[in-house]
Design an enzyme around this catalytic site. Structure first.
Site, PDB file in Angstrom:
ATOM      1  N   LYS A 119      37.044   6.235  37.861  1.00  0.00           N
ATOM      2  CA  LYS A 119      36.707   4.808  37.741  1.00  0.00           C
ATOM      3  C   LYS A 119      35.566   4.495  38.700  1.00  0.00           C
ATOM      4  O   LYS A 119      35.346   5.187  39.693  1.00  0.00           O
ATOM      5  CB  LYS A 119      37.920   3.917  38.042  1.00  0.00           C
ATOM      6  CG  LYS A 119      38.532   4.052  39.433  1.00  0.00           C
ATOM      7  CD  LYS A 119      37.892   3.195  40.499  1.00  0.00           C
ATOM      8  CE  LYS A 119      38.582   3.343  41.840  1.00  0.00           C
ATOM      9  NZ  LYS A 119      37.759   2.869  42.985  1.00  0.00           N
ATOM     10  N   ASP A 145      45.739   2.646  43.439  1.00  0.00           N
ATOM     11  CA  ASP A 145      44.914   2.796  42.231  1.00  0.00           C
ATOM     12  C   ASP A 145      45.678   3.391  41.054  1.00  0.00           C
ATOM     13  O   ASP A 145      45.197   3.337  39.916  1.00  0.00           O
ATOM     14  CB  ASP A 145      43.694   3.685  42.519  1.00  0.00           C
ATOM     15  CG  ASP A 145      42.606   2.960  43.303  1.00  0.00           C
ATOM     16  OD1 ASP A 145      42.703   1.727  43.455  1.00  0.00           O
ATOM     17  OD2 ASP A 145      41.671   3.632  43.760  1.00  0.00           O
TER      18      ASP A 145
END
Length: 285
Positions: free
Chosen positions: A18, A143
């Site tokens: 990401k 995350d």
């Protein structure tokens, strides 16, 4: 989205990275945790997680990272967490082919753990909901729930509040300065901006944004600033997460590849494309 490996019984699953398209620190809770706003963008640069289900209940990591005991590896912890939460009697062998830079701010370890959870949800026939997997994954790292959520998202709170957002298709040049940035050091620095004015999710694509951690990271690690300055010749460049990777967005892979072609020999870089959904999104409801 699983691919059969040449070795019998093994299946390969992608663990995508990401990017933080921006990262604002908008406050701080009484317990010291920072409140943030960010857009997390999935990209197709990925590790490969290989899994082989076994019947004995044993969980083994067959190629752990040097210096990381298998017991503390996030992929092993993710598999054990699922086993404990569901009472599943099956086991799994794990191998990881690392392509994502370690300590680069692109979520590599968290993504590996999320891929294990999503894949085992299917392979062990657990049928856990996405929200349950996200709840479990939060205990592994902030995350991990995002990768289980599996869509580009506007993220708030301490990282636990996610709203799906549509982001334009893009190609990214990602540079990896050869430094490891300790995240706690960044968040405890007195120079860190902690009072950025919050923006609304529907306005994020027109708001003026930045990465509030970038100034402190560049102050402590000049190599990050050097990479940002070089990439800024071609497009708006900024750091992702707490670093060390930096990136810029381009409208086509051809544009991005032309930039990588010019990359100095002392720099490391990649080209990646945006993903609208995690490749294993359908592995949870």
């Amino acid at each position: 989205m699983a691919m059969e490996s040449l070795d019998s019984g093994w299946q390969d699953f992608p663990a995508p990275a990401k990017l933080n398209l921006f990262l604002h620190i908008v406050g701080r809770r009484s317990d010291g945790y920072h409140l943030l706003q960010s857009v997390f963008q999935l990209i197709d640069l990925a590790d490969t997680v290989s899994l082989r289900v076994s019947e004995g209940g044993e969980i083994q990591h067959l190629n752990p990272l040097p210096g990381v005991p298998a017991e503390s590896d996030l992929t092993v912890r993710a598999a054990r967490l699922l086993q404990k939460a569901t009472g599943c009697s099956k086991g799994v062998d794990i191998r990881v082919e690392k392509r994502l830079p370690i300590g680069g701010g692109v979520g590599g370890g968290s993504s590996d753990a999320a891929t294990v959870m999503l894949a085992l949800n299917r392979l062990w026939q657990l049928n856990l909901t996405r929200s349950k997997l996200m709840e479990l994954g939060l205990s592994l790292g902030a995350d991990v729930p995002f990768f289980i959520f599996g869509e580009s998202a506007f993220v708030e709170g301490i990282g636990e509040i996610m709203t799906s957002v549509a982001t334009p298709d893009a190609a990214f040049v990602i540079l990896h300065p050869p430094v490891h940035v300790p995240t706690p050091q960044i968040f405890s620095d007195p120079d860190l901006t902690r009072n950025t004015v919050p923006i609304r999710v529907r306005h994020f694509d027109s708001a003026v944004t930045r990465n509030d951690l970038e100034y402190v990271a560049c102050k402590n690690h000049p190599e990050i600033r050097e990479n940002i300055m070089w990439l800024s010749q071609y497009a708006d460049a900024r750091m992702t997460g707490s670093g060390s990777c930096v990136f810029a967005s381009f409208s086509s892979p051809n544009e991005a590849n032309r930039v990588i072609y010019d990359l100095p020999k002392n720099m490391t870089g990649y080209v990646a494309r945006s993903l609208s959904k995690h490749p294993l999104h359908e592995f949870a409801e």
